[in-house]
Structures are given as structure tokens and as C-alpha cells.
Design a protein around this motif. Structure first.
Motif, PDB file in Angstrom:
ATOM      1  N   TRP A  43      79.260  57.730  77.763  1.00 13.99           N
ATOM      2  CA  TRP A  43      78.480  56.569  78.204  1.00 13.99           C
ATOM      3  C   TRP A  43      78.114  56.730  79.673  1.00 13.99           C
ATOM      4  CZ3 TRP A  43      78.539  52.991  82.004  1.00 13.99           C
ATOM      5  CH2 TRP A  43      77.758  51.845  81.839  1.00 13.99           C
TER       6      TRP A  43
ATOM      7  N   ILE B 284      83.826  56.938  76.513  1.00 15.13           N
ATOM      8  CA  ILE B 284      83.603  56.348  77.835  1.00 15.13           C
ATOM      9  C   ILE B 284      82.886  57.332  78.755  1.00 15.13           C
ATOM     10  CG2 ILE B 284      84.754  55.490  79.918  1.00 15.13           C
ATOM     11  CD1 ILE B 284      86.964  54.412  78.021  1.00 15.13           C
TER      12      ILE B 284
ATOM     13  N   GLU C 214      87.008  48.868  81.267  1.00 11.79           N
ATOM     14  CA  GLU C 214      87.828  49.607  80.309  1.00 11.79           C
ATOM     15  C   GLU C 214      89.287  49.721  80.758  1.00 11.79           C
ATOM     16  OE1 GLU C 214      86.943  50.569  77.409  1.00 11.79           O
ATOM     17  OE2 GLU C 214      84.743  50.569  77.440  1.00 11.79           O
TER      18      GLU C 214
ATOM     19  N   LYS D 210      81.990  49.903  84.565  1.00  8.45           N
ATOM     20  CA  LYS D 210      82.406  50.346  83.231  1.00  8.45           C
ATOM     21  C   LYS D 210      83.898  50.708  83.239  1.00  8.45           C
ATOM     22  CE  LYS D 210      82.018  52.085  78.995  1.00  8.45           C
ATOM     23  NZ  LYS D 210      81.850  51.201  77.809  1.00  8.45           N
TER      24      LYS D 210
END
Length: 346
Positions: free
Chosen positions: A204, A201, A256, A252
């Protein structure tokens, strides 16, 4: 006695001492009805609870605060930056990823003497101890051995002086529409159980926006029961508070971690499902207390407990409401417990 404290009071020293609200022993408050009240654990205890994390400007006007004091101790400032940088190509991803891997793997076990801020290319941490102490700490040794990083270490006999006080009292601009900050809490259990996913994560985010300014949490923050104050219970079990400045990055994190909560001190002005993200399971009690202490909703502020949108025709030209709609403009304050007044516990 302002928004920083009412929103929880997150600081670089929270891992060592707890949040700002954990230091408060008493408030003096002017209620919506004009009554001056004292709130502590013995008198008006429900108001005392709500003011410690329930958000500023919504239960009353706080005119005085009594804080705990902490003994003066030696501190060091650890400022680490990734130096593997090219003006044309930017940071070397492999070095950035190496730092991310190290942080994810070691942050859950860090000594509570550490606290502070970090990003994908830096760390600005504070360590309770002397220069000898910090250089013997395992986290320091590992960071220094990463390679392609620069470390600047400053030490002082007090945290107060290390932060440049009393001369350095500047804070960031309050209430800027151009400042698109948002926050998300990352559970400690997730980082410990899913380190590879956490690294994925973060990496990214490096590729899709990069810029963040984050807190490392835990320590003394976790010594307080999740329902002892009004802050979101997730704040007590989180390891990181991530702060982003672009929509792709915060979205994001929302995708998540849909139910992990947001840090109120650094919350997005357009946070979706804001009531639950700001207060979680404490929300219902806060709403009940809002009705008790401000039944006519005189203290109506943006995304505060009990917020009600003001119709367009009842707004003044400057955007504020005639019905005393107060502003909850955001500010970042790198704060720590200070003495406002001294008073014995009730």
C-alpha cells in the motif's frame, strides 16, 4: 555527545553492537544549577539512565562521554538496487513486490552480522565478515537470486574505513522545516506472525507514496533489557524502524501500529501523543528525573521530557525563548560507536 546519542543512537551497526547508548560507560554533565557531575552506573546512576535515550538538551549539558571499544573486524557493504525501471513508467511493481516479499519473509531470521538501511527499491546493508563470508550467507544468496536487481559489494578490513572515515564526516542539514520526516517502529513479533499483513501494508505504501528510508533492527539491541536505558522499550523488540517523508505514509503506519512507538532519532516534529510514542513506559520515570535535575525547567526544548510551550509574547524574533528554550533540531547521522575517551568502568 549530542542529539544522536541522547536520543538513543541508532546506527547501521546497532544489530551487531547495540545502540549508541548501550556503548556509554560514563557521562560528564553540567546541570541546570551549574554543577559538574559524573554519571555512570555507580555514581548518579539515575541521571546516567536518563541520559541514555531520554532526549538531548533536557537533563543537562553533556560535555564528555566515555564509550566502550570494539575490536577491529572485517566488514562488507552490500548495496542492492532494483534495476527494473523505466523512465516513463517507473519501477516495475512486480519486482518491487518481489523484494518486499523476500525481506518480510527473511528479515526475522537474518544473521545479526547484517545491519543497515533499506527502502522499497534498495538495500544498503553492512555485513561483519569477509567477501567470502557474505557470499556464503543465505540472505545474500536469496537476494542475488531475486532477478532484476543489481548488487555492488565492497569489503574492507574495518567498518571505519568502509564508511569512508575519517575523510567522510558529512551529516545532513539540521533543523529544516521542509524535511518532513517521521518514524514508526514495527514489532518483530508482528512481522513473524502476520507476514501477509506486513506485505500488504508495505505494498500500500509503495502505491501511495513509495519513498521511505528504513532501518533493520534486532540483534544485540534485543539483548538489553527494555528498562535498562531510557529509550522506548519497543525499540528493543522491533524489527524495522520505518522512516517516511509524507503524511499519508506515516498516518498509515500510525493507524496500523497505534502503540508501537516512534524512533526518537528520526521522530516527526508534529508527532501526535509524542511523549508516549517517544518513551512509552519509561516516561513517568523520566518526568520524575527531569524534576529532580532541572526543577525550574531551564532546559525547555521542543518535545523533550518536560516540554512546556512558551507564550508568544515571551519568544524572541527568531523563535527561540528568552527562558533558554533549546532547539532539538533533527539530524540523520549514519553513526557507529567511536572512542571519545577511554576510562575504566566505575
Amino acid at each position: 555527545a549530542g542529539g544522536w546519542l541522547m536520543g538513543g543512537g541508532l546506527s547501521a551497526s546497532s544489530r551487531l553492537y547495540g545502540m549508541g547508548v548501550d556503548q556509554v560507560v560514563q557521562f560528564e554533565v553540567i546541570t541546570a544549577g551549574g554543577e559538574k557531575m559524573t554519571a555512570n552506573k555507580c555514581k548518579n546512576a539515575d541521571l546516567f539512565w536518563a541520559l541514555r535515550g531520554g532526549g538531548g538538551g533536557t537533563f543537562g549539558v553533556v560535555t564528555a562521554v566515555w564509550y566502550k571499544l570494539h575490536q577491529k573486524k572485517a566488514f562488507c557493504e552490500f548495496y542492492m538496487t532494483v534495476t527494473d525501471f523505466n523512465e516513463k513508467t517507473g519501477y516495475n511493481p512486480s519486482t518491487i513486490y518481489k523484494w518486499i516479499d523476500y525481506l518480510v519473509e527473511n528479515a526475522p531470521q537474518m544473521s545479526t552480522k547484517w545491519g543497515g538501511y533499506w527502502g522499497f527499491s534498495f538495500a544498503l546493508f553492512y555485513y561483519e565478515g569477509t567477501e567470502v563470508d557474505v557470499k556464503n550467507d543465505d540472505f545474500y544468496k536469496g537476494a542475488a537470486a531475486l532477478g532484476n536487481v543489481g548488487i555492488n559489494l565492497r569489503c574492507s578490513d574495518s567498518y571505519y574505513k568502509l564508511r569512508g572515515l575519517p575523510e567522510n564526516t558529512n551529516t545532513d542539514q539540521t533543523g529544516s522545516n521542509e524535511f518532513n520526516i517521521a518514524s514508526r517502529l514495527i514489532p518483530k513479533d508482528f512481522v513473524k506472525s502476520n507476514p501477509d499483513k506486513m506485505k500488504e501494508i508495505f505494498k500500500w505504501m509503495v502505491v501511495n507514496g513509495f519513498t521511505t528510508f528504513n532501518y533493520i533492527l534486532g540483534g544485540a539491541m534485543q539483548d538489553v533489557a527494555t528498562d535498562a536505558t531510557a529509550v522506548h522499550p519497543a525499540m528493543r523488540t522491533a524489527l524495522f524502524q520505518m522512516e517516511t517523508f509524507s503524511e499519508p505514509l506515516i498516518q498509515k503506519l500510525r493507524d496500523e501500529f497505534p502503540n508501537s512507538g516512534a524512533g526518537f532519532n528520526h521522530a516527526a516534529k508534529n508527532e501526535t501523543d509524542w511523549e508516549n510514542q517517544f518513551w512509552g513506559s519509561n516516561l513517568d520515570r523520566l518526568k520524575s528525573l527531569k524534576t529532580k535535575f532541572d526543577p525550574d525547567n531551564r532546559f525547555n526544548c521542543w518535545h523533550c521530557v518536560g516540554y512546556k510551550e512558551v507564550p508568544e509574547d515571551k519568544r524572541e524574533a527568531n523563535g527561540s525563548a528568552k527562558s533558554l528554550q533549546l532547539s532539538t533540531n533533527f539530524f540523520i547521522l549514519m553513526a557507529f560507536p567511536l572512542l571519545v575517551r577511554s576510562k575504566k568502568n566505575c
